[in-house]
Motif scaffolding. Structure first.
Motif, short mmCIF file in Angstrom:
data_model
loop_
_atom_site.label_atom_id
_atom_site.label_comp_id
_atom_site.label_asym_id
_atom_site.label_seq_id
_atom_site.Cartn_x
_atom_site.Cartn_y
_atom_site.Cartn_z
N ARG A 98 0.83 -1.20 0.00
CA ARG A 98 0.00 0.00 0.00
C ARG A 98 0.87 1.25 0.00
O ARG A 98 0.59 2.22 -0.71
CB ARG A 98 -0.93 0.00 1.21
CG ARG A 98 -1.91 1.15 1.19
CD ARG A 98 -2.88 1.10 2.31
NE ARG A 98 -4.14 0.45 2.13
CZ ARG A 98 -5.01 0.67 1.18
NH1 ARG A 98 -4.73 1.50 0.21
NH2 ARG A 98 -6.16 0.06 1.13
N LEU A 99 1.93 1.27 0.78
CA LEU A 99 2.83 2.43 0.81
C LEU A 99 3.53 2.63 -0.53
O LEU A 99 3.70 3.75 -0.99
CB LEU A 99 3.85 2.28 1.94
CG LEU A 99 3.30 2.44 3.36
CD1 LEU A 99 4.34 2.04 4.38
CD2 LEU A 99 2.84 3.87 3.59
N ARG A 100 3.93 1.53 -1.17
CA ARG A 100 4.58 1.64 -2.48
C ARG A 100 3.62 2.23 -3.50
O ARG A 100 3.97 3.11 -4.27
CB ARG A 100 5.06 0.27 -2.96
CG ARG A 100 5.82 0.32 -4.29
CD ARG A 100 6.13 -1.06 -4.81
NE ARG A 100 4.94 -1.77 -5.20
CZ ARG A 100 4.28 -1.59 -6.36
NH1 ARG A 100 4.70 -0.69 -7.22
NH2 ARG A 100 3.21 -2.28 -6.64
N VAL A 119 2.60 9.24 4.57
CA VAL A 119 3.03 7.88 4.92
C VAL A 119 2.45 7.49 6.27
O VAL A 119 1.93 6.38 6.45
CB VAL A 119 4.57 7.77 4.93
CG1 VAL A 119 5.02 6.44 5.53
CG2 VAL A 119 5.14 7.94 3.52
N LEU A 120 2.50 8.42 7.24
CA LEU A 120 1.97 8.14 8.57
C LEU A 120 0.46 7.90 8.52
O LEU A 120 -0.06 7.00 9.19
CB LEU A 120 2.29 9.29 9.52
CG LEU A 120 1.82 9.12 10.96
CD1 LEU A 120 2.44 7.88 11.60
CD2 LEU A 120 2.14 10.36 11.79
N GLU A 121 -0.26 8.67 7.71
CA GLU A 121 -1.71 8.47 7.58
C GLU A 121 -2.03 7.09 7.04
O GLU A 121 -2.91 6.40 7.56
CB GLU A 121 -2.31 9.53 6.64
CG GLU A 121 -2.47 10.90 7.25
CD GLU A 121 -3.07 11.89 6.27
OE1 GLU A 121 -3.19 11.56 5.06
OE2 GLU A 121 -3.43 12.99 6.69
N SER A 167 -3.65 1.27 8.77
CA SER A 167 -3.45 -0.18 8.75
C SER A 167 -2.90 -0.71 10.06
O SER A 167 -2.73 -1.91 10.22
CB SER A 167 -2.49 -0.56 7.62
OG SER A 167 -2.98 -0.14 6.38
N CYS A 168 -2.60 0.17 10.99
CA CYS A 168 -1.96 -0.21 12.25
C CYS A 168 -3.00 -0.76 13.23
O CYS A 168 -4.09 -0.18 13.37
CB CYS A 168 -1.29 1.02 12.84
SG CYS A 168 -0.41 0.73 14.37
#
Length: 200
Positions: A107-109, A172-174, A179-180
């Motif tokens: 997802r980040l990529r 990125v943090l959002e 997902s955390c």
């Protein structure tokens, strides 16, 4: 833009040409059916191109939110159209890996254009040796380390990034926080390159 707003959109199947030859020279019949052609042209065009409407790579931009609702993703309207198309196209795969390290990295990529390494602070530890000292308590932190995608890294969805400053740490943090797991806090570190290259 709606399909009906295309000026002068012709009908591929003019009704006047389908009438019996008796009406071929009838001016009233031809004008009447021409009016129907104007109304039906957007409908027929949509039906003729239906496979393109349900393909994220080909669908008109105003149909992407509708396709996104089919696969249960929220594509931010502020994102570029190509990124929204990619998120919709990869939605099923992202759902399959949701809640896992692999899912977060992918997802980040896709969304942020970064490579990532995820260090999970939760979970359990065990030992096969009886009487072993208890491990330290988990940190309660999900550490996400990201670095820019460089040219030649297979960056097919986003442009290559040359500087760490170009990484949007807030974004990125959002994405990571969404997902955390609820019992962990999330922290982001931006690196200039892969951890093995930077010695981190």
């Amino acid at each position: 833009m709606t399909r009906a707003a295309v000026p002068g959109l012709p009908s591929r199947y003019p009704i006047g040409e389908l009438l019996p030859s008796l009406y071929a020279d009838d001016d009233l019949a031809q004008r009447f059916t021409a009016g129907l052609d104007t109304v039906l042209a957007p409908v027929l065009s949509t039906l003729d191109n239906l496979p393109a409407y349900v393909d994220p790579a080909l669908a008109p931009a105003d149909f992407l939110p509708w396709l996104a609702s089919w696969v249960g993703v929220e594509a931010d309207p502020a994102w570029p159209v190509e990124l929204r198309r990619a998120v919709v196209a990869h939605a099923v795969e992202l759902h399959r890996w949701r809640g896992t390290r692999r899912g977060l990295v992918e997802r980040l990529r896709l969304v942020c254009g970064v490579h990532a390494e995820v260090r999970d602070g939760g979970g359990a530890t065990w030992s096969a040796e009886p009487g072993t000292a208890l491990p330290p308590p988990p940190t309660g932190e999900l550490l996400v380390r990201v670095w820019p995608v460089r040219a030649g890294d297979g960056a097919d969805l986003v442009d290559a990034v040359d500087a760490v400053d170009a990484v949007d740490a807030h974004r990125v943090l959002e994405v990571a926080a969404a997902s955390c797991p609820a019992h962990l806090t999330c922290r982001v570190e931006v690196l200039p390159g892969p951890p093995e290259e930077t010695g981190d």
